[in-house]
Design an enzyme around this catalytic site. Structure first.
Site, mmCIF file in Angstrom:
data_model
loop_
_atom_site.group_PDB
_atom_site.id
_atom_site.type_symbol
_atom_site.label_atom_id
_atom_site.label_comp_id
_atom_site.label_asym_id
_atom_site.label_seq_id
_atom_site.Cartn_x
_atom_site.Cartn_y
_atom_site.Cartn_z
ATOM 1 C CG ASP A 1 -7.448 -3.026 -0.913
ATOM 2 O OD1 ASP A 1 -6.542 -2.416 -1.519
ATOM 3 O OD2 ASP A 1 -7.386 -3.313 0.299
ATOM 4 C CG ASP B 1 -2.114 -0.890 1.051
ATOM 5 O OD1 ASP B 1 -2.409 -1.686 1.953
ATOM 6 O OD2 ASP B 1 -2.743 -0.798 -0.018
HETATM 7 C C1 DX5 Z 1 -6.194 1.049 2.440
HETATM 8 C C2 DX5 Z 1 -5.408 -0.027 1.703
HETATM 9 C C3 DX5 Z 1 -5.883 -1.403 2.050
HETATM 10 C C4 DX5 Z 1 -5.786 -1.681 3.542
HETATM 11 C C5 DX5 Z 1 -6.290 -3.080 3.826
HETATM 12 O O1 DX5 Z 1 -5.953 2.305 1.879
HETATM 13 O O2 DX5 Z 1 -5.490 0.116 0.306
HETATM 14 O O3 DX5 Z 1 -5.122 -2.355 1.308
HETATM 15 O O4 DX5 Z 1 -4.454 -1.551 3.971
HETATM 16 O O5 DX5 Z 1 -6.135 -3.290 5.214
HETATM 17 P P1 DX5 Z 1 -7.269 -4.088 6.031
HETATM 18 O O6 DX5 Z 1 -7.363 -5.438 5.379
HETATM 19 O O7 DX5 Z 1 -6.707 -4.137 7.429
HETATM 20 O O8 DX5 Z 1 -8.528 -3.300 5.913
HETATM 21 ZN ZN ZN Z 2 -4.568 -1.593 -0.790
#
Ligand code: DX5
Ligand code: ZN
Length: 239
Positions: free
Chosen positions: A194, A48
């Protein structure tokens, strides 16, 4: 360069599968934490990248993507303003999947065209999977003029910037809308989701037609990443 048949076909054959976010891994022992995913069936690592402009949060850039040595595919999620001239650094860092936000590009079609000319630094034959991400507030119709230039639609189920947020229920309807649109494309385009996907709710995505589920804090929770990953994969493939 065009669509990367080998990588898209490979991911389609693994679908549905999970791409594990490294943000909540133990960054003081990242190698050891990543090694704990060996043998779990996880095929992708989700990076990310946030610039503190497109999203309030800032995370890391090409040096970290390059520094991570892994047999997993590098799935790079660019949450950065105007990625056009920055793509090369992430590709040089070994990105196999590069996902850009439609909302972050003045010329999203040109960004995808540029990505389509680039070579995979790990293996030129692999090609690069070109992804377009949409925030929860962006209409699906934005994708229509891009269908010839993308390999992956990446729906955010949260507003970008942080892991550990709550999955937005409206995402299920958006998944169905994108699936209908992709049928019209007449070729295999992957569908990813996501954000906010946990061991508790991942089962609702089984059978939804999603190919790629990104999950971060549900796997790297500081306790049992390997067991978490196996649980998530099994639940996703339950139907
Ligand atoms: C948020 C990111 C995601 C996030 C997912 O901006 O793009 O990929 O890190 O994390 P979880 O699975 O903890 O929601
Ligand atoms: Zn992401």
């Amino acid at each position: 360069m065009g669509q990367s048949p080998s990588l898209v076909a490979r991911l389609a054959s693994l679908a549905p599968t999970i791409s594990v976010g490294i943000l909540t891994a133990d960054l003081m022992a990242l190698g050891a934490d990543l090694a704990r995913l060996d043998g779990t069936g996880v095929a992708l690592l989700h990076f990310d990248v946030m610039d503190g402009c497109f999203t309030p949060m800032m995370t890391f850039g090409p040096p970290l993507v390059k520094a991570v040595r892994t047999p997993l595919l590098k799935d790079v999620h660019l949450m950065i303003d105007e990625p056009l001239e920055k793509l090369g650094d992430y590709v040089a860092g070994g990105a196999d999947v590069v996902t850009v936000h439609a909302e972050s590009c003045t010329h999203i079609h040109r960004v995808l065209q540029r990505l389509g000319t680039m070579e995979n630094a790990n293996d030129p034959a692999r090609g690069i999977v070109r992804g377009v991400a949409l925030n929860p507030g962006t209409p699906i119709a934005v994708l229509e003029p891009l269908l010839d230039e993308l390999d992956l639609v990446h729906l955010l189920a949260i507003n970008p910037g942080w892991g550990g947020q709550k999955f937005l229920p409206a995402t299920m309807g958006r998944i169905a809308d994108v699936r209908r649109l992709l049928v019209r494309a007449g070729r295999r385009i992957l569908l990813g989701v996501d954000g906010g996907i946990t061991r508790e709710n991942v089962g609702t995505l089984a059978g939804s037609g999603v190919d790629l589920v990104v999950t971060g804090s549900a796997v790297f929770d500081g306790k049992a990443p390997a067991e978490n990953a196996r649980t998530m994969l099994a639940a996703l493939r339950a139907r």
